[in-house]
Design a protein around this motif. Structure first.
Motif, short mmCIF file in Angstrom:
data_model
loop_
_atom_site.label_atom_id
_atom_site.label_comp_id
_atom_site.label_asym_id
_atom_site.label_seq_id
_atom_site.Cartn_x
_atom_site.Cartn_y
_atom_site.Cartn_z
N THR A 5 0.85 -1.19 0.00
CA THR A 5 0.00 0.00 0.00
C THR A 5 0.88 1.24 0.00
OG1 THR A 5 -1.60 -1.25 1.31
CG2 THR A 5 -1.92 1.12 1.18
N LYS A 6 0.81 2.00 -1.09
CA LYS A 6 1.67 3.18 -1.24
C LYS A 6 0.83 4.46 -1.19
CE LYS A 6 4.02 6.47 -3.60
NZ LYS A 6 3.55 7.63 -4.39
N PHE A 7 1.28 5.45 -0.42
CA PHE A 7 0.58 6.72 -0.31
C PHE A 7 1.46 7.83 -0.88
CE2 PHE A 7 -1.37 4.06 2.90
CZ PHE A 7 -2.72 4.32 2.73
N GLY A 8 0.90 8.59 -1.82
CA GLY A 8 1.63 9.67 -2.46
C GLY A 8 1.73 10.91 -1.60
N TYR A 201 -1.11 -4.30 -5.67
CA TYR A 201 -0.34 -3.11 -5.31
C TYR A 201 -1.31 -1.93 -5.33
CZ TYR A 201 2.75 0.94 -6.11
OH TYR A 201 3.37 2.17 -6.05
N GLU A 202 -1.60 -1.39 -4.14
CA GLU A 202 -2.49 -0.25 -4.02
C GLU A 202 -1.69 1.05 -4.07
OE1 GLU A 202 -6.20 -1.85 -1.28
OE2 GLU A 202 -4.59 -0.69 -0.35
N ASN A 203 -2.13 1.96 -4.91
CA ASN A 203 -1.46 3.24 -5.03
C ASN A 203 -2.48 4.33 -4.70
OD1 ASN A 203 -0.41 5.74 -6.49
ND2 ASN A 203 1.31 4.34 -6.76
N TRP A 204 -2.36 4.90 -3.51
CA TRP A 204 -3.31 5.89 -3.03
C TRP A 204 -2.81 7.29 -3.36
CZ3 TRP A 204 -7.94 4.70 -0.50
CH2 TRP A 204 -8.13 3.33 -0.21
N ILE A 260 -5.42 1.97 -8.35
CA ILE A 260 -5.30 3.39 -8.08
C ILE A 260 -6.51 3.83 -7.26
CG2 ILE A 260 -5.00 5.69 -9.06
CD1 ILE A 260 -2.77 3.76 -9.79
N LEU A 261 -6.27 4.43 -6.10
CA LEU A 261 -7.35 4.79 -5.18
C LEU A 261 -7.15 6.21 -4.65
CD1 LEU A 261 -7.29 1.36 -3.40
CD2 LEU A 261 -9.33 2.26 -4.50
N ASN A 262 -8.24 6.79 -4.12
CA ASN A 262 -8.23 8.17 -3.66
C ASN A 262 -8.26 8.22 -2.13
OD1 ASN A 262 -8.70 10.90 -3.13
ND2 ASN A 262 -10.18 11.15 -4.78
N THR A 263 -7.19 8.75 -1.52
CA THR A 263 -7.11 8.84 -0.07
C THR A 263 -8.25 9.68 0.50
OG1 THR A 263 -4.70 8.66 -0.21
CG2 THR A 263 -5.60 9.52 1.85
N ASN A 264 -8.68 10.68 -0.25
CA ASN A 264 -9.74 11.57 0.22
C ASN A 264 -11.15 11.03 -0.03
OD1 ASN A 264 -7.75 13.55 0.94
ND2 ASN A 264 -7.60 14.06 -1.23
N ARG A 265 -11.24 10.00 -0.88
CA ARG A 265 -12.53 9.36 -1.17
C ARG A 265 -12.31 7.84 -1.23
NH1 ARG A 265 -16.89 11.99 -2.78
NH2 ARG A 265 -17.57 10.17 -3.98
N GLY A 270 -12.06 3.43 -7.85
CA GLY A 270 -10.72 3.59 -8.41
C GLY A 270 -10.55 2.85 -9.72
N THR A 271 -9.30 2.69 -10.12
CA THR A 271 -8.96 2.01 -11.37
C THR A 271 -8.04 0.84 -11.09
OG1 THR A 271 -9.11 4.07 -12.65
CG2 THR A 271 -7.91 2.25 -13.65
N ILE A 272 -8.37 -0.32 -11.64
CA ILE A 272 -7.51 -1.50 -11.54
C ILE A 272 -6.76 -1.69 -12.85
CG2 ILE A 272 -7.45 -4.01 -11.30
CD1 ILE A 272 -9.80 -3.82 -9.39
N ILE A 273 -5.43 -1.76 -12.75
CA ILE A 273 -4.57 -1.97 -13.92
C ILE A 273 -4.10 -3.42 -13.90
CG2 ILE A 273 -2.53 -1.16 -15.14
CD1 ILE A 273 -2.67 1.33 -13.18
N GLN A 274 -4.44 -4.16 -14.95
CA GLN A 274 -4.09 -5.58 -15.02
C GLN A 274 -4.09 -6.01 -16.48
OE1 GLN A 274 -6.77 -8.05 -12.81
NE2 GLN A 274 -5.24 -9.64 -12.45
#
Length: 439
Positions: A5-8, A201-204, A260-265, A270-274
């Motif tokens: 889980t990665k937070f930008g 792999y979650e990218n927030w 790809i997910l939104n920390t604020n929502r 989100g979007t799944i890349i596969q």
């Protein structure tokens, strides 16, 4: 289920965002390993910590007083510490950092944003802190040493059930800090996911994934819920940027989905890349993206098709100038070379003159003011008439097409139009395939 889980930067910009991160992490026990960026902007007029660190390095390099920069950096980190009631001695950490600037490389300096943020986040979550400098290894050619890195990641996972890991950097073969390109925290998360064969792999970040078109052009565009790695590459190249492009490859090699997910929502899908997507798409296309600022160089010579190597000779001239080529649409006796304006602005007429003098074409013409728009979709090849609908819609709206290019996998159609038609073209394509939906 095991997640990286990665937070930008926007997700860790202040104490309020730290609290959101904690709620997200604690809501799912699969989120054992967390990667963080350096704190980003709190407002549109704010500074990213990494930008401030680059500025600090410039002050150090040119022996300019940096007290104003160090003050801002100090206040940013201490405000997070104090509002969250953390015990970490950030004052001491920062004092030592500023005192040793003269002994540090640029990479060391700019990596400290992630380092300090990860230390605070580790305490706040009650997780162990694992320094990327002890884990991620680069080879002499700056590529990742996968064997060494994988062994070290697995060792840390065996030692700790949970940890927080700073993004953006590792160490080179000589033990010195080395950074990824800007935005490299995304790459760090993908590296960890690959090393431990994570399930996802979650990218927030601060957006709820990818949209089918630029919201500055199309009002309320539909979200992209699922996208392949290949489609993402096409859209990202044309400017639809949410995730660092290099973050795709480590996950793609193991076919690890990127979410790809939104920390604020966090409630948004989100979007799944596969790469392999079983879920049918609601629309015949996946997305539309484009860029302005291109020049087309037309080369015409009678009976060119009978002359072996003519195109190669022209391209070799551009190669001497280190010019990257976007597209080469061609016919029997002519072809065009599409290049970015910024790459040729100082040398365009010099190159044209060389083509004329060395290769003796009947005509060479350079035309600027070109925009490129790519319509991308994995389903386009199986839907007859897609290109016809696209060209018909543009014609019906009086948009002249200067150039057409289609990938060999039939996953994208790129058109060149006048820059003044750029926004209109994107809107027309969106309306044709999304608003009207038709098959």
């Amino acid at each position: 289920m095991l997640k990286i889980t990665k937070f930008g930067g926007s997700s860790v910009a202040n104490a309020t965002q730290f609290k959101k991160v904690k709620n997200i992490v604690e809501s799912d026990p699969a989120r054992q390993y967390v990667v963080v960026s350096a704190p980003g902007r709190r407002t549109a007029s704010d500074n990213k910590i990494t930008d401030l660190l680059y500025l600090l390095d410039a002050h150090r390099h040119y022996h300019v007083d940096a007290s104003n920069v160090t003050k801002i950096i100090r206040e940013r980190f201490l405000s997070i510490k104090e509002e969250l009631g953390l015990q970490i001695n950030m004052e001491k950490e920062l004092d030592e950092f500023f005192a040793n600037l003269s002994k540090m490389t640029q990479a060391e300096i700019v990596s400290r944003g992630e380092y300090f943020c990860a230390k605070m986040m580790a305490e706040y979550l009650g997780y162990a802190f694992v320094d990327a400098a002890d884990v991620i290894r680069f080879k002499m050619d700056k590529s990742i040493d996968w064997e060494a890195t994988t062994a070290k990641v697995k060792a840390k996972c065996a030692k700790y059930d949970h940890f927080v890991f700073p993004g953006f950097y590792g160490t080179d073969a000589n033990g010195h800090i080395q950074t990824f390109p800007r935005g490299g925290g995304d790459i760090t998360g993908a590296v960890l996911a690959r090393c431990i064969d994570a399930d996802i792999y979650e990218n927030w970040t601060d957006v709820s994934g990818f949209l089918m078109a630029d919201p500055r052009i199309v009002k309320n565009p539909e979200p992209i819920t699922h996208i392949t790695y290949s489609e993402l590459r096409e859209l990202s190249y044309m400017g639809a940027s949410v995730l660092h492009e290099d973050a795709i490859f480590p996950a793609k090699e193991k076919n690890i989905p990127i979410h790809i997910l939104n920390t604020n929502r966090p409630q948004d899908k989100g979007t799944i890349i596969q790469e392999n997507i079983d879920q049918p798409s609601e629309y015949p296309i996946t997305g539309i993206a484009g860029k302005t600022g291109f020049t087309s160089i037309l080369v015409y010579k009678k009976h060119m098709s009978n002359e072996v190597g003519y195109i190669r000779k022209v391209l070799s001239i551009l190669e001497e100038y280190h010019i990257s080529i976007e597209h080469i649409p061609s016919s029997i006796d002519s072809f065009s070379i599409v290049v970015a304006d910024k790459d040729v602005e100082d040398i365009l007429y010099e190159m044209v003159a060389r083509i004329k003098s060395e290769l003796k074409p009947n005509r060479v013409r350079a035309k600027s003011g070109l925009a490129l728009i790519s319509t991308v979709g994995r389903n386009m090849s199986s839907k007859p008439g897609t290109s016809g609908r696209l060209f018909g819609a543009l014609g019906a709206n009086h948009i002249n097409i200067s150039m057409i290019a289609q990938g060999s996998d039939e996953m994208n159609i790129t058109v060149g139009v006048k820059e003044e038609d750029f926004k209109k073209t994107i809107q027309v394509i969106y309306d044709t395939f999304v608003t009207k939906k038709g098959e």
